[in-house]
Design an enzyme around this catalytic site. Sequence first.
Site, PDB file in Angstrom:
ATOM      1  N   SER A  79      50.665 -83.016  64.468  1.00 41.54           N
ATOM      2  CA  SER A  79      51.082 -82.329  65.700  1.00 41.54           C
ATOM      3  C   SER A  79      50.068 -82.447  66.827  1.00 41.54           C
ATOM      4  CB  SER A  79      51.312 -80.841  65.395  1.00 41.54           C
ATOM      5  OG  SER A  79      50.070 -80.161  65.217  1.00 41.54           O
ATOM      6  N   ALA A 113      48.577 -75.669  63.068  1.00 40.31           N
ATOM      7  CA  ALA A 113      47.378 -76.391  63.506  1.00 40.31           C
ATOM      8  C   ALA A 113      46.836 -75.918  64.847  1.00 40.31           C
ATOM      9  CB  ALA A 113      47.684 -77.881  63.585  1.00 40.31           C
ATOM     10  N   ALA A 114      47.361 -74.831  65.374  1.00 40.27           N
ATOM     11  CA  ALA A 114      46.968 -74.418  66.726  1.00 40.27           C
ATOM     12  C   ALA A 114      45.474 -74.142  66.829  1.00 40.27           C
ATOM     13  CB  ALA A 114      47.761 -73.185  67.133  1.00 40.27           C
ATOM     14  N   GLY A 115      44.940 -73.368  65.880  1.00 35.91           N
ATOM     15  CA  GLY A 115      43.532 -73.009  65.947  1.00 35.91           C
ATOM     16  C   GLY A 115      42.619 -74.208  65.796  1.00 35.91           C
ATOM     17  N   ASP A 116      42.933 -75.105  64.862  1.00 35.60           N
ATOM     18  CA  ASP A 116      42.093 -76.281  64.650  1.00 35.60           C
ATOM     19  C   ASP A 116      42.179 -77.245  65.831  1.00 35.60           C
ATOM     20  OD1 ASP A 116      41.253 -75.340  62.176  1.00 35.60           O
ATOM     21  OD2 ASP A 116      42.933 -76.275  61.133  1.00 35.60           O
TER      22      ASP A 116
END
Length: 296
Positions: free
Chosen positions: A282, A240-243
């Site tokens: 997260s 989920a880092a990019g979102d």
Amino acid sequence: MISVFGSANMDLVAYVSQAPKLGETVTGRAFHTVPGGKGANQAVAAARAGAEVTFLGAVGDDGFGIALRSTLVDAGIEVSALRQVPGASGIAHIVVDDSGGNSIIVVPGANGTVTGLTGDDHALISASSALLLQLELPIEGVTAAARAAREAGVQVVLTPAPSRPLPAELLEAVTLLVPNEHEAADLTGASDAESALEELLKLVPEVVITLGSQGALYGSRSGERLRVPAVKVEAVDTTAAGDTFVGALAVARSEGLGPEEALRFASAAASISVQREGASTSMPGRDEIDAQLAAH
């Protein structure tokens, strides 16, 4: 208000020491069913970062659809424009290895039915300060949403993922393009992020290229260029880092922060998300992001 026109998927996440090669079977160490989809993820990220958010998209009439809608509602997101259609909701099959890297297969399901806008969609987009778009919905629907936003004077933030050629009509409506380094290379053919940035600025007014642990690169047609480092943490799951980055970036921009401050805010949010397993589960709250910024 930030509106998100995008996908809602149920993420089926398997955790393994090393991802299997073609024809190989491996034993996983854990499995989770987690609400996700790039659109829903960005909506949750923006809501948790402090924005008023409305979500436009579709889910199926299955159990996953009920769970996806509930997740958005629980995050405080307006879902009056979330359609329910017959059949299956979208799913994403995700494999996460011990380095935090991931590979993803998306099956669109209900997302594939969103080929255009309703009257309510038009009204919600027009009332927004920014519209967040991705490419997990049919391109004709994404383009229609971008065009509606442009006509209403609303900023359009596009995450060009999954990577694919972008029609001129869509690019003409984009205010800010946020690819990762691989997507930037796919769109331009450039071998390095700096060259890709210059090529993309021929297409849209502002670009942020996310570079994972190397931070993010920003450019605008006015001539501004910035590189903001990532917050150094030990990654557990980068799904989920990019979102998270995009959702938080949209919030920072809507609050009037300049490019560098907005990028640092988004980087702080992403650095928290990668230390946790899952997608929407997260994503950090505003207090956590502010604390991470203060600590770094």
